[in-house]
Design a protein around this motif. Sequence first.
Motif: not given
Length: 660
Positions: A468-492
Amino acid sequence: MSGIGAVFHRDGRPAGRDEITRMARALAIYGPERQAISTAGSIAFAYTHFSNTPESRFEQQPLGGGGGRFMMVFDGRLDNREELAEQLGIGAPDLALLSDSAIAMRCWEKWRLSAPERWIGEFAVIIWDKAERQLVAARDPFGLRTLSFHASPTRLVLASAPKGVFAAGGVPRALDEQKIADALVHLYSDVSRSFFKDVQRLAPAHLLIADGRKLEIRRYWSAENLPEVRLPRDDDYVEAARELLARATKAQLRSAGRVGALMSGGLDSPAVAITALSHLQSAGETLPVFTWVPEPGWDGLAPEFSYGDETPYVQAIAAMHPGLEVHFVRAEGLGHYHLLDEFIRAAEVTPRNALNMCWVHDIHARARSQGICVLLCGAVGNVTLSWSGMGACIELWRQRRFRALARELTAGARTPVDVALNIWRDLLHPLGPDWLFALRSRLLDPHVRGPRWRRFSAINPAYAERMHIAERAAHFGFNFFGKLPSDLRALRRGVLTDGAILELGDAAQGLRALHGIEMRDPMCDRRLVEWSLGVPEEQFRRNGVRRWLIKRMMKGRLPESVLRNPRKGRQTVDWHCRMTRDLPRIKKDLDRLEADPNTARMIDIPRLRRLLDDWPERTVISRFDDRSFFLPVIVPMTLAAGHFVRWVNGANDPALEQGI
């Protein structure tokens, strides 16, 4: 570095000396100087000692306190000893004689469960409260010290490493396949999951509280909702940052032996090294620094906008600071198999950057031969003091400061195309709709098909679906080094408290066990981290200058050639010559993984074999060629994961481990 552990029979049965003695023996790799055990009714403690500070040389653990009420084992270091001593009313003469574990006990006697949130440094601690018949454990906010545990209704076993849990008995060593699957696709957000079934990690910044009836895990610190930092002048931020780095570095120089540092030709580790040198020189000391450089067989190729040889930049830094003793380390003749299986057994994890480990081990060996027991680094600098400011344009957009935004987007741009690229990277990439990013990916990478993780992983697709890699990635908000989040402070914040960086504690523990050297990062001081996360983005980027804060901090302290260098250093840029040399062994390794049904179902063996059979004649450097990432990163990482799986299952070939 020390090893700690405890066995708590929650049903009231007496804890046996045999189980705690076995645990102490298993943990001796982390504390080879001496071992001790203690039993008292239903609780037993194990402690193995390694001196990491001057005050720790003669300390004795387990440590009693509270007039016999408390018993504690402590691993780590408190970097705010002086502040704690002032709050506890401990005078300077007494403080000089107290170990960090003794100070931790004084804190516990006064503040109980709120004590860990007052501690700055690296720590894992286990405390028994006799009066409450309660066991408490805590781990530092960034997971730099480790604690694993197994819990059942009748028994709780905790130890610095899974091997301690297994040694106590009653818990078979078995692989957690979900963790392996996650690791194969770089998903590290499930921070409480270990690589072993029925063994959990105590998550960083958490308390574990257990008695005979219940077990609770509670967060005691969070990077959320930190106060914003607002200072009158730009220069005030520079001075504050310098003071924070100086305080953190000075605290981490406290050592039981000589101190050295890792140093690249960039900004982060040189900032740490130069700050450390300023403290050491006041005592008439120098600072040995170690720099990895490519081995002679490198073909000189490096990806665009990067460089492979740190030598000229490090030499320029050393010319400004003669107190730096520079040692260039080539790790000649070594590859990702160097100490691979030894590291796996010591750390009980599979390494992420497996090829890099060859020069990491070589630097540790060189440092140890010079009597060094602490190596400073600046690994977390990229998300603290030397953050790029990649969220500055978003901040300006949301503040509707469009004139300043236009200045940032056009600064340094030579052509309209440069401006368009800045708009994409700094605004549209994080703020644009998902379909726009998907369209861009299809245009630039038309050859990539299927799930995005396929580009960054050699996991067997059927296994990825089963786990269930796709589902787990979605659950944890991990997009495999793809689109950056709009809140980059949250990224840090996420990088620091909910991602791959939290695996560093296990890796550091393995390196300490193998080489007897403690890695320390002043950039990971909690006070410095909290301050950095509160600083406005425009302090990190101004007029197109990225990493503006640290560049101002190091003005006049680093050469202009370093401060103005637009390129990034590339680790293990000589991967092609190293892996070409090991290619016959790699292919033999792949044969064994294919023959083992456990690893064959996890790893996409045919894909790896096709890559190896079409081995390039020179270093692949094009960013549009996936081999530039897949060959030096994914292939060694996947092979290392295969070794880990076979080790857990007792199937590794001794001849292969010895390179035969």
